[in-house]
Scaffold this motif. Structure first.
Motif, PDB file in Angstrom:
ATOM      1  N   UNK A  49      19.569  62.015  45.849  1.00  0.00           N
ATOM      2  CA  UNK A  49      20.836  62.086  46.598  1.00  0.00           C
ATOM      3  C   UNK A  49      21.067  63.479  47.188  1.00  0.00           C
ATOM      4  N   UNK A  50      20.622  64.487  46.445  1.00  0.00           N
ATOM      5  CA  UNK A  50      20.764  65.864  46.904  1.00  0.00           C
ATOM      6  C   UNK A  50      20.003  66.038  48.240  1.00  0.00           C
ATOM      7  N   UNK A  51      18.835  65.405  48.350  1.00  0.00           N
ATOM      8  CA  UNK A  51      18.028  65.531  49.570  1.00  0.00           C
ATOM      9  C   UNK A  51      18.582  64.649  50.689  1.00  0.00           C
ATOM     10  N   UNK A  52      18.964  63.415  50.330  1.00  0.00           N
ATOM     11  CA  UNK A  52      19.436  62.471  51.350  1.00  0.00           C
ATOM     12  C   UNK A  52      20.789  62.871  51.930  1.00  0.00           C
ATOM     13  N   UNK A  53      21.602  63.510  51.095  1.00  0.00           N
ATOM     14  CA  UNK A  53      22.956  63.832  51.544  1.00  0.00           C
ATOM     15  C   UNK A  53      23.082  65.261  52.032  1.00  0.00           C
ATOM     16  N   UNK A  54      21.983  65.878  52.280  1.00  0.00           N
ATOM     17  CA  UNK A  54      22.006  67.248  52.766  1.00  0.00           C
ATOM     18  C   UNK A  54      22.859  67.303  54.037  1.00  0.00           C
ATOM     19  N   UNK A  55      23.671  68.365  54.174  1.00  0.00           N
ATOM     20  CA  UNK A  55      24.632  68.364  55.282  1.00  0.00           C
ATOM     21  C   UNK A  55      24.044  68.899  56.589  1.00  0.00           C
ATOM     22  N   UNK A  56      22.980  69.657  56.550  1.00  0.00           N
ATOM     23  CA  UNK A  56      22.366  70.105  57.811  1.00  0.00           C
ATOM     24  C   UNK A  56      21.038  69.377  57.963  1.00  0.00           C
ATOM     25  N   UNK A  57      21.090  68.176  58.558  1.00  0.00           N
ATOM     26  CA  UNK A  57      19.880  67.359  58.585  1.00  0.00           C
ATOM     27  C   UNK A  57      18.765  67.943  59.438  1.00  0.00           C
ATOM     28  N   UNK A  58      19.127  68.587  60.550  1.00  0.00           N
ATOM     29  CA  UNK A  58      18.074  68.895  61.510  1.00  0.00           C
ATOM     30  C   UNK A  58      17.602  70.333  61.406  1.00  0.00           C
ATOM     31  N   UNK A  59      16.414  70.513  60.939  1.00  0.00           N
ATOM     32  CA  UNK A  59      15.764  71.800  61.099  1.00  0.00           C
ATOM     33  C   UNK A  59      14.492  71.461  61.871  1.00  0.00           C
ATOM     34  N   UNK A  60      13.885  72.424  62.540  1.00  0.00           N
ATOM     35  CA  UNK A  60      12.660  72.063  63.260  1.00  0.00           C
ATOM     36  C   UNK A  60      11.627  71.578  62.255  1.00  0.00           C
ATOM     37  N   UNK A  61      11.101  70.416  62.487  1.00  0.00           N
ATOM     38  CA  UNK A  61      10.110  69.881  61.549  1.00  0.00           C
ATOM     39  C   UNK A  61       8.718  70.239  62.045  1.00  0.00           C
ATOM     40  N   UNK A  62       7.783  70.426  61.123  1.00  0.00           N
ATOM     41  CA  UNK A  62       6.456  70.868  61.543  1.00  0.00           C
ATOM     42  C   UNK A  62       5.715  69.805  62.345  1.00  0.00           C
ATOM     43  N   UNK A  63       4.786  70.248  63.174  1.00  0.00           N
ATOM     44  CA  UNK A  63       3.873  69.310  63.851  1.00  0.00           C
ATOM     45  C   UNK A  63       2.773  69.016  62.840  1.00  0.00           C
ATOM     46  N   UNK A  64       2.647  67.762  62.426  1.00  0.00           N
ATOM     47  CA  UNK A  64       1.660  67.424  61.391  1.00  0.00           C
ATOM     48  C   UNK A  64       0.479  66.704  62.058  1.00  0.00           C
ATOM     49  N   UNK A  65      -0.650  67.370  62.056  1.00  0.00           N
ATOM     50  CA  UNK A  65      -1.856  66.770  62.647  1.00  0.00           C
ATOM     51  C   UNK A  65      -2.243  65.511  61.877  1.00  0.00           C
ATOM     52  N   UNK A  66      -2.791  64.528  62.578  1.00  0.00           N
ATOM     53  CA  UNK A  66      -3.152  63.256  61.929  1.00  0.00           C
ATOM     54  C   UNK A  66      -4.248  63.391  60.877  1.00  0.00           C
ATOM     55  N   UNK A  67      -5.084  64.415  61.021  1.00  0.00           N
ATOM     56  CA  UNK A  67      -6.192  64.594  60.072  1.00  0.00           C
ATOM     57  C   UNK A  67      -5.730  65.170  58.740  1.00  0.00           C
ATOM     58  N   UNK A  68      -4.449  65.551  58.664  1.00  0.00           N
ATOM     59  CA  UNK A  68      -3.975  66.155  57.406  1.00  0.00           C
ATOM     60  C   UNK A  68      -3.744  65.120  56.326  1.00  0.00           C
ATOM     61  N   UNK A  69      -3.808  65.597  55.074  1.00  0.00           N
ATOM     62  CA  UNK A  69      -3.606  64.720  53.926  1.00  0.00           C
ATOM     63  C   UNK A  69      -2.171  64.198  53.909  1.00  0.00           C
ATOM     64  N   UNK A  70      -2.017  62.890  53.656  1.00  0.00           N
ATOM     65  CA  UNK A  70      -0.688  62.278  53.681  1.00  0.00           C
ATOM     66  C   UNK A  70      -0.258  61.782  52.302  1.00  0.00           C
ATOM     67  N   UNK A  71      -1.204  61.181  51.578  1.00  0.00           N
ATOM     68  CA  UNK A  71      -0.797  60.449  50.372  1.00  0.00           C
ATOM     69  C   UNK A  71      -1.886  60.521  49.306  1.00  0.00           C
ATOM     70  N   UNK A  72      -1.438  60.442  48.072  1.00  0.00           N
ATOM     71  CA  UNK A  72      -2.372  60.392  46.959  1.00  0.00           C
ATOM     72  C   UNK A  72      -1.907  59.296  46.016  1.00  0.00           C
ATOM     73  N   UNK A  73      -2.756  58.270  45.848  1.00  0.00           N
ATOM     74  CA  UNK A  73      -2.437  57.173  44.940  1.00  0.00           C
ATOM     75  C   UNK A  73      -3.405  57.260  43.781  1.00  0.00           C
TER      76      UNK A  73
END
Ligand code: MCA
Ligand code: AMP
Length: 507
Positions: free
Chosen positions: A137-161
């Motif tokens: 909730x702390x993350x979802x309800x953050x009051x300043x939603x927009x900061x510049x988000x990084x450009x994430x290249x498609x070759x970067x690691x996304x998930x670990x299962x």
């Protein structure tokens, strides 16, 4: 104040996120918390990303372990991690602290993002104490939603299962954004997903079946994903009986449980359930072999011939029966779009036509690596092909799965479970001198986990007592369901435990 300015984010470099921008006010998620559009998802995940970044320009593939029930917080967390440039490491809501601790430590998680439902458990984890701990909730309800988000290249690691193997403890299977895109687009094409689709998600969200085949495909297509916190037979039937779903995907055990729930229902409800099912356009089974009697019973009840497909955490989906055309019972069809499949003999040479061989897979869907295990990664590939450890045969143009090359891999309830991992844990029990764990065929679960043990002198051990003890250390689906105490485990001349004979103790 952490985070950036109020600048609206640029269109995302991540394909999944960029596509959501086009779907805008369509419904994306129906969850226990409410109904949410694609715009809501973009906004919530941007808030989560800003909170995780906390002023940094990019998480730079830091691992973010996240624990949330299937629902809105899970999806916003997953997308937020991706948008901040982190690697999403889903934790299992059913796991006891010891298993969560292992994943957090092995992944070397910098941040643990957890739903307050798990507050007590998470606070007790050493791994969470070492990491930055954030409540969803702390993350979802953050009051300043927009900061510049990084450009994430498609070759970067996304998930670990995390997945169990034949050696040691579970390994983190790392997929990149490009791998995820390949896995998703292959299924979108093969099963003809559209914005008009609506799917009911009943699978756990720490495995590829639920994460990729259901959730990510739905969100890629601009479709609606309705999330149940947990599988519940009558509840699922109730939803299937409404006329607003188009797709359903599950493991064979879930179809067995649904068949049992249908058989227990009064006749008028049975009719309503079956009529609801008939309105769906596709029902899929996978993660374990679909018994022909389950396929036939399901067809008699619902009118659907289940589409069986074959996949694995490391590769997403590889083989599928056709959406249109004949689905052959006992077969898993042909390679999915963009996926190359071959069968090889023990020397790695292509198997002769009609001869069984090990399935090897190649393509953009195949994972990058096992996390921090270069040797295991190298061993898993032969000449650029991923070695699945599954045996199959190609008959009249379609593949039929014959089983695993290793007896130590068990499939129960659709979960892949390592017998060796369970044995390692059981050996720490004060009453157990030696043990052997096997999977024994079971009509409901596929296989049932059974343990044969040699006890230390002058002690006894009951199944219930062992289960109580094991539940503190292992996921519920890894806990043995049957126990035999023996004077000596069956062994061959070399002294090695003979697993087929152990299995016979339980038949
Ligand atoms: C749970 N129980 C079991 C097992 N699991 N008993 C025997 N064998 C098992 N495997 C017991 C519990 O301990 C409990 O007993 C009782 O059953 C009810 O537990 P519960 O967790 O409530 O069971 P459930 O909710 O009915 O779960 C059954 C399930 C679940 C819904 C079929 O196992 C499930 O969601 N499976 C799907 C797994 C999955 O998604 N696999 C995909 C991985 P007691 O009350 O005595 O404690 S494979 C994959 O991702 C690849 C890529 C692929 O190809 O898809
Ligand atoms: P996991 O490692 O949890 O992703 O499980 C992958 C394994 O599930 C595969 O290696 C197969 O052994 C098994 N599997 C998945 N789909 C099928 C299927 N349709 N028939 C038989 N086994 C399957």
């Amino acid at each position: 104040m952490p985070g950036g300015s109020e600048v609206p984010p640029l269109p995302s470099s991540l394909p999944l996120v960029a596509r959501a921008e086009a779907h805008d006010d369509r419904t994306a998620i129906v969850a226990p918390e409410g109904t949410f559009t694609y715009r809501d998802l973009l906004d919530a995940s941007a808030r989560v990303a800003a909170c995780l970044l906390d002023g940094r320009p990019d998480l730079g593939e830091s691992r973010v372990a996240f624990l949330a029930p299937a629902g809105w917080h899970y999806v916003a967390a997953q997308w937020g991690i991706w948008r901040a440039g982190g690697i999403a490491v889903p934790l299992a809501t059913s796991h006891p602290p010891a298993e969560l601790e292992y994943v957090i430590r092995d992944a070397d998680a910098e941040i643990v993002l957890a739903h307050p439902d798990f507050a007590e458990m998470v606070r007790g984890l050493d791994g969470a104490k070492r990491a930055r701990l954030i409540w969803t909730p702390q993350a979802l309800e953050r009051t300043t939603p927009h900061s510049p988000l990084p450009a994430v290249e498609e070759g970067r690691r996304a998930m670990m299962v995390y997945t169990s193997g034949t050696t040691g403890r579970p390994k983190g299977v790392v997929t990149t954004h490009a791998n995820l895109r390949a896995q998703v687009t292959s299924l979108i094409a093969a099963w003809e997903w559209t914005v008009g689709d609506a799917i009911l998600l009943v699978l756990p969200l720490h495995h590829v079946h639920g994460i990729v085949n259901v959730l990510a495909c739905a969100l890629w297509a601009g479709a609606r994903c309705e999330m149940l916190a947990k599988f519940d037979g009558p509840r699922v039937w109730g939803r299937l009986a409404d006329d607003d779903l188009t797709l359903f995907m599950a493991v064979p055990t879930i179809y067995n449980k649904l068949i049992a729930a249908w058989e227990a229902a009064p006749p008028e409800r049975q009719r309503a359930y079956a009529a609801g099912c008939a309105r769906l356009r596709l029902m899929v089974s996978g993660s374990a072999a679909l018994p022909i009697r389950t396929l036939e019973r399901w067809q008699a009840i619902s009118g659907h011939v289940l589409l069986e497909r074959y996949g694995m955490t490391e590769i997403g989906m590889a083989l599928s029966n056709p959406l249109r055309g004949e689905r052959r019972p006992g077969f898993v069809g042909t390679p999915l779009p963009g996926v190359e499949v071959r069968l090889v003999d023990e020397q790695g040479r292509p198997a002769q036509p009609g001869t069984p061989g090990e399935i090897e897979v190649r393509g953009p869907n195949v994972f990058l690596e096992y996390w921090r295990r270069p040797d295991a990664t190298a061993q898993a590939f032969r000449d650029g092909w991923f070695r699945t450890g599954d045996m199959a045969v190609l008959e009249q143009g379609a593949y039929r799965i014959l089983g695993r090359t290793s007896v130590d891999i068990i499939k129960s309830g659709g979960y892949k479970i390592s017998a060796l991992e369970i044995e390692d844990v059981l050996r720490a029990h004060p009453a157990i001198a030696e043990c052997a764990v096997v999977g024994v065929e079971d009509a409901e679960w596929g296989e049932r986990i059974c343990a044969a043990v040699e006890l230390r002198d002058d002690v006894t051990l009951a199944l219930e007592e062992l289960q109580r003890w094991a539940k503190q250390r292992l996921a519920p689906y890894k806990v043995p369901r049957a126990l035999r105490c023996v004077a000596a485990l069956p062994r061959n001349a070399m002294g090695k435990v003979t697993k087929p004979e152990v299995a016979r103790l339980f038949r």
